[in-house]
Design a protein around this motif. Structure first.
Motif, PDB file in Angstrom:
ATOM      1  N   LEU A   1       1.283  -1.273  -0.166  1.00 23.70           N
ATOM      2  CA  LEU A   1      -0.296   0.174   0.317  1.00 23.70           C
ATOM      3  C   LEU A   1       0.615   1.140   0.202  1.00 23.70           C
ATOM      4  O   LEU A   1       0.911   2.217  -1.094  1.00 23.70           O
ATOM      5  N   GLU A   2       1.665   1.252   0.912  1.00 20.37           N
ATOM      6  CA  GLU A   2       3.287   2.507   0.921  1.00 20.37           C
ATOM      7  C   GLU A   2       3.713   2.665  -0.703  1.00 20.37           C
ATOM      8  O   GLU A   2       3.680   3.718  -0.846  1.00 20.37           O
ATOM      9  N   ALA A   3       3.822   1.469  -0.891  1.00 19.51           N
ATOM     10  CA  ALA A   3       4.617   1.699  -2.489  1.00 19.51           C
ATOM     11  C   ALA A   3       4.005   1.762  -3.581  1.00 19.51           C
ATOM     12  O   ALA A   3       4.138   2.738  -4.329  1.00 19.51           O
ATOM     13  N   TYR A   4       2.515   1.848  -3.353  1.00 15.33           N
ATOM     14  CA  TYR A   4       1.655   1.765  -4.549  1.00 15.33           C
ATOM     15  C   TYR A   4       1.060   3.588  -4.410  1.00 15.33           C
ATOM     16  O   TYR A   4       0.926   4.189  -5.258  1.00 15.33           O
ATOM     17  N   TYR A   5       0.957   3.506  -2.988  1.00 19.12           N
ATOM     18  CA  TYR A   5       0.299   5.427  -2.951  1.00 19.12           C
ATOM     19  C   TYR A   5       1.102   6.110  -1.895  1.00 19.12           C
ATOM     20  O   TYR A   5       1.045   7.406  -2.544  1.00 19.12           O
ATOM     21  N   GLN A   6       2.684   5.965  -2.366  1.00 21.78           N
ATOM     22  CA  GLN A   6       3.214   6.987  -1.669  1.00 21.78           C
ATOM     23  C   GLN A   6       2.874   7.273  -0.419  1.00 21.78           C
ATOM     24  O   GLN A   6       3.164   9.079  -0.486  1.00 21.78           O
ATOM     25  N   CYS A   7       2.159   6.767   0.467  1.00 26.87           N
ATOM     26  CA  CYS A   7       2.081   7.744   2.297  1.00 26.87           C
ATOM     27  C   CYS A   7       2.317   7.036   2.618  1.00 26.87           C
ATOM     28  O   CYS A   7       1.576   5.301   2.581  1.00 26.87           O
ATOM     29  N   PRO A   8       2.767   6.943   4.123  1.00 29.26           N
ATOM     30  CA  PRO A   8       2.275   6.013   4.827  1.00 29.26           C
ATOM     31  C   PRO A   8       1.208   5.358   6.050  1.00 29.26           C
ATOM     32  O   PRO A   8       0.149   5.659   5.020  1.00 29.26           O
ATOM     33  N   MET A   9       0.887   4.228   5.964  1.00 30.67           N
ATOM     34  CA  MET A   9      -0.184   3.116   6.532  1.00 30.67           C
ATOM     35  C   MET A   9       0.254   3.051   8.011  1.00 30.67           C
ATOM     36  O   MET A   9       1.299   2.942   8.187  1.00 30.67           O
TER      37      MET A   9
ATOM     38  N   SER B   1      -3.188  11.505  -2.442  1.00 32.94           N
ATOM     39  CA  SER B   1      -2.324  10.421  -3.117  1.00 32.94           C
ATOM     40  C   SER B   1      -3.456   9.304  -4.029  1.00 32.94           C
ATOM     41  O   SER B   1      -2.634   8.780  -5.418  1.00 32.94           O
ATOM     42  N   VAL B   2      -4.414   9.763  -3.342  1.00 35.40           N
ATOM     43  CA  VAL B   2      -5.445   8.334  -4.454  1.00 35.40           C
ATOM     44  C   VAL B   2      -6.872   9.235  -4.814  1.00 35.40           C
ATOM     45  O   VAL B   2      -7.418  10.768  -3.735  1.00 35.40           O
ATOM     46  N   ALA B   3      -6.834   9.447  -6.067  1.00 32.57           N
ATOM     47  CA  ALA B   3      -7.447  10.204  -6.451  1.00 32.57           C
ATOM     48  C   ALA B   3      -9.113   8.702  -6.715  1.00 32.57           C
ATOM     49  O   ALA B   3      -9.236   7.935  -7.494  1.00 32.57           O
ATOM     50  N   TRP B   4      -9.688   9.200  -5.632  1.00 32.05           N
ATOM     51  CA  TRP B   4     -11.125   8.910  -5.334  1.00 32.05           C
ATOM     52  C   TRP B   4     -12.226   8.721  -6.066  1.00 32.05           C
ATOM     53  O   TRP B   4     -12.779   8.099  -6.820  1.00 32.05           O
ATOM     54  N   ALA B   5     -11.868  10.388  -7.247  1.00 39.12           N
ATOM     55  CA  ALA B   5     -13.181  10.304  -8.009  1.00 39.12           C
ATOM     56  C   ALA B   5     -12.929   9.574  -9.232  1.00 39.12           C
ATOM     57  O   ALA B   5     -13.674   9.175  -9.329  1.00 39.12           O
ATOM     58  N   THR B   6     -12.291   9.031  -9.478  1.00 36.60           N
ATOM     59  CA  THR B   6     -11.546   8.658 -10.695  1.00 36.60           C
ATOM     60  C   THR B   6     -11.860   7.036 -10.248  1.00 36.60           C
ATOM     61  O   THR B   6     -12.483   6.091 -11.389  1.00 36.60           O
ATOM     62  N   LEU B   7     -12.034   6.345  -8.851  1.00 35.86           N
ATOM     63  CA  LEU B   7     -12.334   5.111  -8.902  1.00 35.86           C
ATOM     64  C   LEU B   7     -13.922   4.587  -8.542  1.00 35.86           C
ATOM     65  O   LEU B   7     -14.218   3.680  -8.668  1.00 35.86           O
ATOM     66  N   ARG B   8     -14.348   6.185  -8.576  1.00 36.44           N
ATOM     67  CA  ARG B   8     -15.866   5.848  -8.065  1.00 36.44           C
ATOM     68  C   ARG B   8     -16.221   5.923  -9.904  1.00 36.44           C
ATOM     69  O   ARG B   8     -17.476   4.742  -9.577  1.00 36.44           O
ATOM     70  N   GLU B   9     -15.851   6.861 -10.849  1.00 32.51           N
ATOM     71  CA  GLU B   9     -16.561   6.574 -12.221  1.00 32.51           C
ATOM     72  C   GLU B   9     -16.064   5.064 -12.678  1.00 32.51           C
ATOM     73  O   GLU B   9     -16.691   4.667 -13.685  1.00 32.51           O
ATOM     74  N   ASP B  10     -15.550   4.407 -12.856  1.00 31.10           N
ATOM     75  CA  ASP B  10     -15.094   3.729 -13.204  1.00 31.10           C
ATOM     76  C   ASP B  10     -14.508   1.893 -12.448  1.00 31.10           C
ATOM     77  O   ASP B  10     -12.869   2.258 -11.930  1.00 31.10           O
ATOM     78  N   TYR B  11     -14.526   1.180 -12.471  1.00 33.84           N
ATOM     79  CA  TYR B  11     -14.937   0.151 -10.867  1.00 33.84           C
ATOM     80  C   TYR B  11     -13.425  -0.328 -11.596  1.00 33.84           C
ATOM     81  O   TYR B  11     -12.388  -1.530 -10.706  1.00 33.84           O
ATOM     82  N   ASP B  12     -13.077  -0.610 -13.618  1.00 32.58           N
ATOM     83  CA  ASP B  12     -12.233  -1.368 -13.736  1.00 32.58           C
ATOM     84  C   ASP B  12     -10.664  -0.556 -12.797  1.00 32.58           C
ATOM     85  O   ASP B  12      -9.543  -1.206 -12.880  1.00 32.58           O
ATOM     86  N   ARG B  13     -10.584   0.388 -12.788  1.00 30.47           N
ATOM     87  CA  ARG B  13      -9.827   1.320 -11.371  1.00 30.47           C
ATOM     88  C   ARG B  13      -9.329   0.938 -10.386  1.00 30.47           C
ATOM     89  O   ARG B  13      -8.612   0.630 -10.529  1.00 30.47           O
ATOM     90  N   ILE B  14     -10.409   0.820  -9.442  1.00 36.00           N
ATOM     91  CA  ILE B  14     -10.197  -0.064  -8.557  1.00 36.00           C
ATOM     92  C   ILE B  14      -9.457  -1.176  -8.828  1.00 36.00           C
ATOM     93  O   ILE B  14      -8.912  -2.040  -7.471  1.00 36.00           O
ATOM     94  N   ARG B  15      -9.514  -2.746  -9.603  1.00 35.29           N
ATOM     95  CA  ARG B  15      -9.441  -3.230  -9.412  1.00 35.29           C
ATOM     96  C   ARG B  15      -8.536  -3.782 -10.558  1.00 35.29           C
ATOM     97  O   ARG B  15      -7.056  -4.387  -9.831  1.00 35.29           O
ATOM     98  N   GLU B  16      -7.838  -2.799 -11.031  1.00 34.43           N
ATOM     99  CA  GLU B  16      -6.235  -2.471 -11.068  1.00 34.43           C
ATOM    100  C   GLU B  16      -5.558  -1.991 -10.117  1.00 34.43           C
ATOM    101  O   GLU B  16      -4.262  -2.387 -10.055  1.00 34.43           O
ATOM    102  N   HIS B  17      -5.520  -1.539  -8.992  1.00 35.65           N
ATOM    103  CA  HIS B  17      -5.389  -1.135  -8.152  1.00 35.65           C
ATOM    104  C   HIS B  17      -5.232  -1.924  -6.863  1.00 35.65           C
ATOM    105  O   HIS B  17      -4.092  -3.033  -6.368  1.00 35.65           O
ATOM    106  N   ILE B  18      -6.502  -2.808  -6.870  1.00 33.62           N
ATOM    107  CA  ILE B  18      -6.033  -4.426  -6.750  1.00 33.62           C
ATOM    108  C   ILE B  18      -4.974  -5.311  -7.135  1.00 33.62           C
ATOM    109  O   ILE B  18      -3.821  -5.517  -5.975  1.00 33.62           O
TER     110      ILE B  18
END
Length: 784
Positions: free
Chosen positions: A447-455, A588-605
């Motif tokens: 998660l830290e590597a992908y979003y470039q923020c501490p967890m 660092s998380v583009a939340w609106a883009t995830l809402r508009e296309d769940y394929d993008r969420i699956r890319e993150h997953i």
């Protein structure tokens, strides 16, 4: 916000208030002699279709249930066959779909008519039966009513209350297994981006022991078998499970195994009809002739909490035969793939048969017989559910079952392995997506590597610890993603008082339930789309969600019905809306883009969660894809690199032994009725156990009824332990004489959850020990 508008295929129907809200019912008790399934199931299907007030819409929906181009059942997590099925659903799947796709609506007018204080007097069925929630509501403490609020104001309030907390760990993010993979991933990301691992979930209350035990023994916390393994198993051992009610589609699999000659061995204190015989409603000739087929070849009935001793007795019998020179153990497997066998063997051989009999409730003869059945099989699957996992010593019991499988090499070969049968449809997927209060470093690193923020690195609270935190430190924020937290967990009185301490309680839900009525200083109901409904983005495109079943198959789910109301939002839309308000547009998380296309969420997953490479392509294949389990390849991610035996001692005494010397006390297991799934109550009947028109019953052995000085049909109050100063009781239960072991009783939850102390929980798992509760009976003020 304007008045909500109906947008389904059926006309909207206003909720009808129950004329007898809160009044106790008088259950009718009868003898049920028919098989599970059959005409009784078909009659039940018709009743629930009609009760939904949208029978044609729901009948059409059923043909898309569990199909490759349809939607996943919102009920249980039993797997779908890879080779497909032309028409597959079960009675409880019908209940789940019709319950969600009802034509009844809970509008602002409903909340204006009924105060929260009044609604608290309604039972669980009456609350959820009012229909679908259609617009956001905010609790007004001055009027004691929920009132409409706009979506924008509701999400602003959530963000405002979260920002006002002293620390991120003052927020609790709870998840039910109804949440899809995409919303679960967003939820855990929201919580961790906020700065906490407080992610309790329903696994904490059901199968946590399975994950803990399997991870320790085999290195992987999931079951190792696929659905196709049931077609090759020579024996199937079912421990502490009632598939007829909790996983009805499993009955078809068990029946097919029985028909081809597989041995099915069941261990359950109650004689459950679904484990005895089954009539398949999808077999016309069988239905025409009122036929059925046996399920269990052998049925053993240990006392509550006695399964570990029963399995150890089987192992003792196997070791005795091995010492006598019989070829019953798989020595090649044991030598190549296991560790710590000798310590386990010493422990087993030192355990006296008398101790095993006293704790298990089975005779030496029965344990030897079960061992013989196991030794004959060259490929054995062990299944279990909450009859195993909801005890104080549940982790040790699951380890004992795994020990037994290892003795004969029943791991990593076709037709053999572990099968913990999960509850809600995506409870396993939620954990895979990172819903866990004790995340692995590998997940946090990714998660830290992908979003470039501490967890956050420190562990969060599980479900029991969450209640304690809310009780002891007022002012927390509780956000519930689906579910009915206050009715799912133990010690209801303590839990409700704790929830009322919160600064905000917010529930993302489809139906009204008891948790909505236990309000913090602020309280919100945020209505969302259901699994059967089409989820469209702003461009009008239908979105796909995904789930993972008990066999680690990941598949898509696409709703087919129009939403119950145009005002409803998806779980993802609600969660990303909160996140945007918390973190701003430059996050660092583009939340609106995830809402508009769940394929993008699956890319993150795919980038963060192992095993999801090329997620978007693979999940669109018919039946999806399998998350490969290393155990199936005889690879074990343990400290030794091998499957590890456990040499845990038997408990000094389990509950039924402890209470044997306490006059008037018995061991109670809480359980579902047949008209129920988890905390959702679909009706007042339990057909297979012979109960009609009521739920407040207690099933008792006839000898116990006489010993305790009562009579069948008498009304009693149930009183739990109160050594911690908390009074625990549940009043008004009708005694039903039932074939259950002496000293062991049964009753339905959530009505009996008030009897379970919060600290009565599993060692290591912290799961409420709901299958071994100490209670005594007192004559009730209610007259029969």
């Amino acid at each position: 916000m304007s008045q909500s508008r109906q947008a389904s295929d059926a006309p909207s129907v206003a909720a009808q208030e129950p004329p007898l809200a809160g009044l106790a019912r008088d259950p009718k008790v009868f003898s049920y002699r028919n098989p599970a399934g059959g005409w009784g199931a078909l009659k039940s299907v018709g009743k629930h279709l009609w009760h939904s007030r949208s029978p044609l819409l729901n009948a059409r929906s059923l043909f898309k249930l569990n199909q490759p181009d349809g939607f996943d059942c919102p009920g249980c997590a039993w797997g779908d066959p890879e080779h497909g099925s032309s028409f597959e659903f079960c009675e409880n799947g019908v209940k789940a779909v019709t319950w969600e796709a009802t034509a009844k609506r809970v509008t602002r007018e409903f909340f204006a008519r009924h105060s929260v204080s009044e609604l608290k007097t309604w039972d669980d069925y009456q609350l959820e039966d009012q229909g679908r929630l259609v617009e956001p509501m905010r609790y007004n403490a001055e009027t004691d009513h929920y009132e409409p609020i706009t979506w924008e104001a509701a999400l602003d309030l959530v963000a405002q209350e979260l920002k006002a907390l002293p620390t991120p760990d003052d927020a609790i993010f709870y998840t039910s297994g109804k949440a899809a993979n995409e919303s679960a991933y967003i939820f855990q990301l929201l919580a961790r981006r906020f700065g906490t691992n407080n992610l309790p979930d329903c696994s904490n209350m059901c199968h946590e022991a399975s994950g803990v035990a399997l991870t320790a023994a085999l290195g992987t916390g999931k079951g190792s078998v696929r659905l196709e393994d049931f077609e090759r198993a020579e024996a199937i051992f079912v421990f502490g499970q009632n598939p007829g009610t909790n996983h009805p589609r499993m009955l078809g699999v068990l029946r097919e195994a029985a028909e081809r000659g597989a041995t099915i061995v069941s261990f359950n204190p109650l004689k459950e009809r679904g484990l005895e015989k089954f009539a398949d409603p999808q077999k016309p000739m069988e239905m025409l002739h009122n036929g059925s087929h046996r399920i269990s070849t052998f049925y053993f009935r240990p006392k509550l909490g006695g399964d570990m001793a029963a399995v150890r007795g089987m192992a003792k019998a196997l070791f005795e035969r091995d010492a006598a020179g019989e070829a019953v153990l798989d020595h090649a497997f044991l030598a190549a793939h296991t560790a710590h066998l000798e310590a386990y063997r010493v422990r087993v051989e030192a355990t006296e048969w008398a101790d095993l009999e006293a704790q298990s409730g089975l005779s030496v003869r029965e344990m030897r017989e079960a061992a013989e059945l196991y030794a004959r099989s060259r490929a054995t699957i062990a299944c279990w559910a909450m009859g195993i996992t909801q005890h104080v010593h549940s982790v040790a019991t699951v380890r004992e079952i795994v020990n037994l499988l290892m003795l004969c090499g029943n791991l990593g070969k076709p037709g053999a392995g572990t099968s913990p049968v999960r509850g809600h449809s995506n409870v396993q997927g939620d954990r895979t997506m990172g819903i866990f209060e004790k995340p692995a470093d590998a997940l946090l690193d990714a998660l830290e590597a992908y979003y470039q923020c501490p967890m956050p690195r420190h562990h969060g609270v599980d479900s029991v610890a969450a209640v304690k935190a809310m009780r002891d430190q007022p002012g927390k924020v509780f956000i519930g993603l689906a579910g009915n937290f206050t009715r799912a967990i133990s010690d209801s009185g303590v839990t409700e008082q704790a929830m009322a301490n919160c600064a905000l309680t917010a529930f993302i839900s489809t139906k009204l339930n008891r948790s909505h009525l236990i309000t913090g200083r602020e309280a919100l109901i945020l209505p969302c789309l259901g699994r059967s409904e089409i989820d469209r983005n702003a461009a009008g495109q239908a979105q796909l969600i995904t789930v993972e079943d008990s066999m680690s198959m990941v598949h898509g789910s696409a709703g087919i019905n129009r939403p119950a109301d145009k005002a409803l939002r998806s779980e993802v839309a609600i969660l990303t809306g909160i996140a945007e308000r918390l973190f701003g547009d430059e996050d660092s998380v583009a939340w609106a883009t995830l809402r508009e296309d769940y394929d993008r969420i699956r890319e993150h997953i795919a980038a963060v969660i192992p095993g999801f490479d090329d997620f978007n392509t693979r999940v669109r294949e018919p039946r999806g894809f399998w998350l490969a389990n290393p155990v199936a390849r005889r690879e074990f991610d343990t400290a030794s690199g091998q499957a590890e035996f456990s040499d845990d001692a038997l408990p000094a005494e389990v509950m039924h032994q402890r209470l044997a010397v306490r006059e008037g006390w018995i061991t109670l297991q809480t359980m579902r009725s047949h008209d129920q799934y988890n905390t959702t109550v679909y009706g007042y009947d339990d057909r297979y156990r012979g109960i009609e028109n009521g739920r407040r019953v207690i099933f008792l052995n006839q000898e116990d009824i006489a010993r305790l000085g009562f009579a069948a049909g008498q009304w009693v109050d149930l009183i739990g332990e109160s050594e911690d100063g908390v009074t625990r009781r549940a009043d008004g239960f009708k005694i039903v004489a039932y074939d259950t072991p002496a000293g062991c009783a049964a009753a339905y939850y959530p009505e009996t959850n008030p009897l379970i102390p919060l600290d009565h929980k599993g060692e290591q798992s912290h799961t409420p020990a709901s299958k071994s509760v100490a209670v005594r009976l007192a004559a009730s003020a209610r007259l029969a």
